[in-house]
Design an enzyme around this catalytic site. Structure first.
Site, short mmCIF file in Angstrom:
data_model
loop_
_atom_site.label_atom_id
_atom_site.label_comp_id
_atom_site.label_asym_id
_atom_site.label_seq_id
_atom_site.Cartn_x
_atom_site.Cartn_y
_atom_site.Cartn_z
N ASP A 71 15.78 -3.34 2.36
CA ASP A 71 16.47 -2.05 2.28
C ASP A 71 15.69 -0.90 2.90
O ASP A 71 16.25 0.13 3.24
CB ASP A 71 16.83 -1.71 0.84
CG ASP A 71 15.62 -1.61 -0.08
OD1 ASP A 71 14.49 -1.85 0.39
OD2 ASP A 71 15.81 -1.29 -1.27
N ARG A 251 18.16 3.68 -4.55
CA ARG A 251 19.02 3.17 -3.50
C ARG A 251 20.09 4.18 -3.12
O ARG A 251 20.28 5.20 -3.78
CB ARG A 251 19.68 1.86 -3.97
CG ARG A 251 18.70 0.71 -4.24
CD ARG A 251 18.04 0.24 -2.95
NE ARG A 251 19.03 -0.17 -1.98
CZ ARG A 251 19.53 -1.40 -1.87
NH1 ARG A 251 19.10 -2.35 -2.66
NH2 ARG A 251 20.43 -1.69 -0.96
N TYR A 260 10.77 -3.41 -8.18
CA TYR A 260 9.86 -4.52 -7.91
C TYR A 260 8.94 -4.62 -9.12
O TYR A 260 8.18 -3.69 -9.41
CB TYR A 260 9.05 -4.28 -6.64
CG TYR A 260 9.86 -4.37 -5.37
CD1 TYR A 260 10.17 -5.61 -4.81
CD2 TYR A 260 10.32 -3.23 -4.72
CE1 TYR A 260 10.91 -5.70 -3.64
CE2 TYR A 260 11.06 -3.31 -3.56
CZ TYR A 260 11.35 -4.55 -3.02
OH TYR A 260 12.09 -4.64 -1.87
N PRO A 339 7.36 -7.79 0.17
CA PRO A 339 8.21 -6.62 0.45
C PRO A 339 7.54 -5.28 0.15
O PRO A 339 8.12 -4.24 0.41
CB PRO A 339 9.42 -6.82 -0.50
CG PRO A 339 9.29 -8.19 -1.05
CD PRO A 339 7.85 -8.55 -0.99
#
Length: 612
Positions: A71, A251, A260, A339
Site C-alpha cells: 500500500d 489507509r 503491522y 514490508p
C-alpha cells in the site's frame, strides 16, 4: 497533455488511436511479460505505448487483483505515476503520510508520544508520500494499457510450465497451461518474469533467492476499529515496554487502518503456518501493545502473517559473456524483503521502469542489445542496498527499548533515511548510459545518476506555471534539457543550429526518416529570464518544431523562471555558463555537460544509440 497533432479528435484524449492490425492474443511477440503484479503492469503500460511493439502479458491468477497487499507509495513512485498520467488520481484517493508519531514507554511503563516529526523533508519532491491499496494502482495501470495504441489487456488463467531458449529472431519458447488443461505456446524475443517470490521464470533460469530469514514473525491486518489511541490517523511507530511493537499505517478513505504487529520469534524449523494464527490472535496482541488504550475491531478487511527475511538473486537476467540477455526477472522474483521499509512495490515498479524503455529501444532498433545488460547491473546493486536498509529497519523495529537511548536510535535512523524511504536516493554508477561527474559543478542540483529533481517553471508560450519534471513522460524518449546561460540568445542559437543541421548531431543521427524531429531525442530549453519579455517567435525553429501530418508547431518546449522559485537557484545551475542536462527515458540524469559541449554530447549518445 498534447493531442490533435494529426487532426482534430473528439472525446477522451487519454485514449490513444489504436495501432494498426492489433492481434488480441498473438502467438509470436516481441516481449512476453509473465505476471500482473506492479512490476508486470508498469512494464506493460510502458510497452503498450509503442504501436510497433507486440507485447503480451499473462498471469496464472483468474483475474485482476481486488485486494492488494502492498500500500505504501513513495514520492519517487508518485513522480513515475505522473509520467504515466495518473498521479493526480492517486493523490485524490490516497491517504497522505504527512507526519510520523513515535510512541514508547515512559518511566512508569505506560505509552506516551515521544516525538512527532515531518515524514518527508521540505523540497525533497513535489509529490507526497501516499498510501493506497495496491489493487487500485493496478486498476490505473490497466486503464493506461487498455487506452494505449496496443490496447493491451492481460490474459489470465495461464500458468507457465516451461521456458526453452534456442536461436532465431524469437528465441524463447514459453509453454502455458490453463486451468482446464489446455496448453498454449508463445514465442518471444524477450521474456520478463514479474511472477513474484515463487517465480517460475526464475526457477526456469536455475536461479535462487539467497539470504537468511530473521526468524521474526509479524502479523498484518487492515481493520475498521474504534479506539481512543490519539494518533490512529497518523503513521505511528509504537514500541511497548514488554508486549512488542506495532507500526500503524492509516489507509485511504478516512476509516481503514493497517497494523503491522510484532509476534513471537520462530524457533528451529518452525514455519509461519505452524502457529495456526487467526485474526483474533492478532487483535489480542495489538490490544496488549496499545494498552492502556482501547482497540475494538469491528471488521477485518484483510490479514496475513509473514516471517521477516531478505533474499536476493545474484543476477537479474540470463546474460553470459558470449550471450546477450533475453530473459529477465523483476520485483519479488529477484529480491524479497520485509514490508517495514515500505519499498517492495516501489522497487518492483522501479525495476520495470528501468527495463521497459531499454527493451523498447532495442526492439525498435534504436540501440544495440548491449543496452539490456545495464538492467541487471543497475537494479541488482539497488536491490542489495534495499536489503541492507531493510535488515537494519526490521532489527530496530523489533528492538526492546530498555533504555531511552536505545528507543531513540530507531527514531534517529528513521529521520536519517527519510530520503531513502522516499525513493529518491537511487544513484546509478557511470556506464554506457550514465556519464561521469566531471561537469557536475555546472548543475549541483541534478546529480548524475540520480532522478531528475523537478522544480517550478513558467511555460513560455502560454504562461502556465508547472513543474519542469512533468514534461518527462513515459514515452521512451531521451531528453536534452538545455539550461541556457545568462546571455542566452546566441548560445541557444548555436546549440539549435548544431542539433538541427550538423552531421554530428545526435538528434539527426537517431531520428528515422519521416519521423518528427523529437521522436527519439526531445530538446527542451529553460531560460534564465521571465516569460513576459519573450515570444515563441524569438526562438530557434528547433524549439518550436513543425510536427505531424499538418506540420503544426509545438509550443511547449521552452520554459522560463518562476519568480516565486528560481529554478537556477533551487537546482544550483550555473547561471553565467548554463548546462546541458541529458535525461534518460526513466527520468534519471544521464549526464551534465557544458552548454557548448556539442562534440561531447554527440559522443555520449553515439556510445549506445544506433544511427539511422
Amino acid at each position: 497533455m498534447q493531442y490533435h497533432l494529426n487532426g482534430y479528435r473528439p472525446g477522451d484524449p487519454s485514449i490513444s488511436p489504436a495501432a494498426d492490425r492489433v492481434v488480441v492474443q498473438p502467438k509470436i511477440v516481441d516481449v512476453l511479460i509473465v505476471g500482473c503484479g506492479p512490476a508486470g503492469l508498469t512494464l506493460a503500460a510502458q510497452l503498450a505505448a509503442f504501436p510497433d511493439i507486440v507485447t503480451r502479458i499473462v498471469d496464472r491468477k483468474d483475474g485482476p487483483l481486488s485486494l492488494g497487499q502492498a500500500d505504501g507509495i513513495a514520492c519517487r513512485s508518485m513522480e513515475m505515476f505522473e509520467a504515466f498520467g495518473f498521479a493526480d488520481r492517486v493523490m485524490k484517493e490516497a491517504y497522505w503520510v504527512n507526519e510520523v508519531a513515535f510512541w514508547r514507554p515512559g518511566s512508569a511503563g505506560d505509552l506516551h508520544r515521544a516525538d512527532r516529526i515531518q515524514d518527508v523533508e521540505d523540497g525533497l519532491s513535489e509529490m507526497p508520500h501516499t498510501i493506497l491499496n495496491q489493487a487500485r494502482v493496478h486498476d490505473f495501470y490497466l486503464e493506461v494499457m487498455a487506452n494505449a495504441p496496443r490496447r493491451l489487456v492481460p490474459d489470465y488463467g495461464m500458468d507457465l510450465m516451461s521456458l526453452t531458449r534456442d536461436t532465431g529472431s524469437h528465441p524463447i519458447e514459453a509453454m502455458f497451461q490453463s486451468p482446464d488443461g489446455v496448453t498454449e505456446t508463445i514465442r518471444a524475443r524477450y521474456v520478463v518474469g514479474c511472477d513474484g517470490a515463487h517465480s517460475t521464470v526464475r526457477a526456469e533460469l536455475g536461479y535462487a533467492l539467497r539470504g537468511e530469514a530473521a526468524r521474526q514473525l509479524w502479523g498484518v491486518m487492515d481493520v475498521l476499529a474504534i479506539t481512543d489511541f490519539p494518533d490512529i490517523r497518523l503513521k505511528s511507530v509504537i514500541q511497548s515496554a514488554g508486549a512488542g511493537s506495532i507500526l500503524i499505517i492509516p489507509r485511504e478513505g478516512g476509516y481503514l487502518v493497517r497494523l503491522y504487529i510484532e509476534l513471537d520469534a520462530l524457533h528451529g524449523d518452525e514455519r509461519v503456518a505452524d502457529r495456526n494464527l487467526t485474526p483474533d490472535i492478532l487483535i489480542a496482541k495489538a490490544q496488549a501493545i496499545l494498552s492502556p488504550y482501547a482497540f475494538d475491531v469491528k471488521e477485518v478487511a484483510w490479514w496475513s502473517a509473514y516471517e521477516i527475511g531478505q533474499r536476493l538473486c545474484d543476477q537479474f537476467d540470463d546474460a553470459r559473456p558470449e550471450q546477450d540477455p533475453h530473459i529477465f526477472i523483476t520485483g519479488d522474483a529477484c529480491h524479497t524483503h520485509s514490508p517495514k521499509a515500505g519499498q517492495g512495490m516501489n522497487v518492483s515498479m522501479a525495476d520495470a521502469f528501468n527495463l521497459g524503455w531499454k527493451l523498447a529501444a532495442v526492439v525498435r532498433g534504436q540501440s544495440g542489445p548491449d543496452l539490456l545488460r545495464s538492467y541487471s547491473a543497475e537494479r541488482q546493486a539497488q536491490a542489495q542496498e534495499l536489503i541492507d536498509f531493510d535488515r537494519d529497519m526490521a532489527r530496530l523495529f523489533s528492538a526492546r527499548p530498555e533504555h531511552a537511548d536505545e528507543a531513540k536510535a530507531f527514531q534517529r535512523y528513521f529521520k536519517r533515511h527519510g530520503r531513502y524511504t522516499a525513493g529518491v536516493e537511487t544513484r546509478y554508477e557511470p556506464s554506457l548510459i550514465t556519464g561521469d561527474s566531471d561537469h557536475q559543478a555546472l548543475a549541483l542540483g541534478f546529480p548524475v545518476g540520480k532522478r531528475f529533481h523537478s522544480a517550478p517553471v513558467i511555460r513560455l508560450a502560454d504562461a502556465k506555471p508547472m513543474h519542469l519534471g512533468h514534461m518527462l513522460r513515459a514515452d521512451g524518449r531521451w531528453r536534452i534539457v538545455a539550461f541556457a546561460p545568462q546571455d542566452h540568445r546566441a548560445a541557444l542559437q548555436r546549440l539549435c543550429t548544431f542539433l538541427a543541421d550538423d552531421p554530428k548531431s545526435p538528434i539527426l543521427a537517431a531520428t528515422p526518416p519521416g519521423e518528427d524531429i523529437d521522436a527519439v531525442i526531445d530538446l527542451r530549453a529553460v531560460l534564465p529570464v521571465g516569460h513576459q519579455g519573450l515570444s515563441p517567435t524569438d526562438l530557434p525553429s528547433l524549439l518550436v518544431p513543425r510536427k505531424g501530418r499538418y506540420g503544426l508547431q509545438d509550443y511547449e518546449k521552452v520554459f522560463c523562471l518562476d519568480p516565486r522559485n528560481d529554478i537556477y537557484d533551487a537546482r544550483q545551475v550555473n547561471r553565467s555558463e548554463g548546462a546541458l542536462i541529458v535525461v534518460r527515458p526513466d527520468q534519471f540524469v544521464a549526464n551534465v555537460l557544458p552548454f557548448a559541449a556539442h562534440d561531447q554530447l554527440s559522443a555520449f549518445f553515439a556510445g549506445f544509440m544506433v544511427a539511422v
